[in-house]
Structure formats: C-alpha cells, structure tokens
Design a protein around this motif. Structure first.
Motif, short mmCIF file in Angstrom:
data_model
loop_
_atom_site.label_atom_id
_atom_site.label_comp_id
_atom_site.label_asym_id
_atom_site.label_seq_id
_atom_site.Cartn_x
_atom_site.Cartn_y
_atom_site.Cartn_z
N UNK A 90 1.00 -0.96 -0.11
CA UNK A 90 0.04 0.18 -0.15
C UNK A 90 0.83 1.29 -0.06
N UNK A 91 0.63 2.14 -0.90
CA UNK A 91 1.42 3.08 -1.04
C UNK A 91 0.90 4.32 -0.36
N UNK A 92 1.65 5.14 0.66
CA UNK A 92 1.31 6.14 1.28
C UNK A 92 1.56 7.48 0.66
N UNK A 93 0.69 8.52 0.59
CA UNK A 93 0.74 9.74 -0.05
C UNK A 93 1.45 10.70 1.07
N UNK A 94 2.65 11.00 0.67
CA UNK A 94 3.25 11.80 1.62
C UNK A 94 3.64 13.24 1.02
N UNK A 95 3.74 14.21 1.96
CA UNK A 95 3.99 15.57 1.59
C UNK A 95 5.46 15.97 2.35
N UNK A 96 6.40 16.30 1.53
CA UNK A 96 7.58 17.24 1.85
C UNK A 96 7.56 18.36 1.59
#
Length: 175
Positions: free
Chosen positions: A1-7
């Motif tokens: 499962x891919x996590x939507x990540x913000x940098x």
C-alpha cells in the motif's frame, strides 16, 4: 500500500532541497507517492496526505519563519499523522550535534511549537562561501571561528551524511 506523503521544505542555498529530494527518492523506492513542495507555495490542506515531513535550513540561528507559521496553523492535524521534522544546519557537522536532543537549534525550535513530530532528522548542510553575500560570508566565518569550523576553505564543503539521510528515510517509510 502506498502512502501519499508530503515533503514541505524551506531552502535558502539549496542543500535542504537536495536532502529533501534524496528523501523523496528513498520514499518512492519504498512505494510512497511523494509531493515535494516549497513553503513558498504550501498546500492549503494537509488532509490528503497520510504522512508529512517538514524541513528547514537554519539562517541566522533560526528556522524559516514561514514554516513556523505553517506549523502553528496546522499543528492539530500534524499531531494526528505520522510526521517528521528535518533540520539542516552546519552545527550538525559535529557528530555530537546530530539529534533533536543535542542540536541547540532543534531543541529550541521544538520547545517553541505545539507540533510534536513522530521523528526528527538533523543533518549537516553545505558550506559554500561563493553563494553568500559579503555580510553573510563574514557572519558565517565568525560563527565558524567560534565553532572551530573552516573559515577560508578553497572550495564548497558538503557535510551532509547521505547514509544518515537514507537511514532516516527508511525509518520514516516504516511509520
């Protein structure tokens, strides 16, 4: 499962952006979908992200004020998600100043905000006198003199430990 990540980052001379770019690559290798965004154009909402990293360099002893204001505005949501703070500063060139507990800039910053990041990464930056204004050069040289750092290096000096950046990224991917 891919996590939507913000940098979400603030970078003055580019090294923080380089570090965040490397974190992005490592997270994508672990299946994350990553948005790398400057604090100059922050997202209005964080609700679409499962994980969040906020990153800032140090300038004149302080992290970016826009990033601090963003944290103050969004600290409730930030505290509800897996999150990390990344600080990039030249003090971290010293091995005993590479943690949230030992880096004076990071300790002070974290004590002044309501966000409690799940992880904290403290990385050394790059010293490149050719990029600085005349006044900045001499101020940074004074700081380097006081902290036994290079005052007149013939070339830019990169202090970033890329293996530590990778290890941080892998740990963050497991949150």
């Amino acid at each position: 499962m891919s996590a939507k990540t913000l940098i979400l980052y603030s970078s003055v001379d580019g090294q923080t952006l380089d570090i965040c770019g490397r974190i992005k690559i490592h997270l994508e290798e672990k299946g994350h979908v990553v948005n790398l965004i400057s604090i100059q154009n922050p997202p209005s909402s964080l609700t679409g992200y499962q994980k969040i990293i906020l990153a800032s360099s140090i300038r004149y002893g302080k992290h970016n004020q826009e990033l601090s204001a963003y944290i103050n505005e969004h600290h409730v949501l930030l505290n509800q998600k897996p999150s990390a703070f990344v600080s990039v500063n030249l003090v971290a060139r010293k091995e005993n100043k590479t943690s949230a507990e030992t880096n004076p800039y990071v300790k002070k910053f974290l004590s002044q905000i309501e966000w409690k990041p799940t992880m904290v990464g403290v990385f050394a930056g790059k010293l490149d006198y050719s990029k600085y204004t005349f006044g900045d050069k001499w101020l940074i040289r004074l700081i380097m003199l006081l902290t036994n750092g290079p005052i007149f290096p013939p070339i830019a000096m990169e202090f970033t430990n890329w293996e530590r950046v990778k290890a941080f990224s892998v740990s963050f991917s497991k949150l």
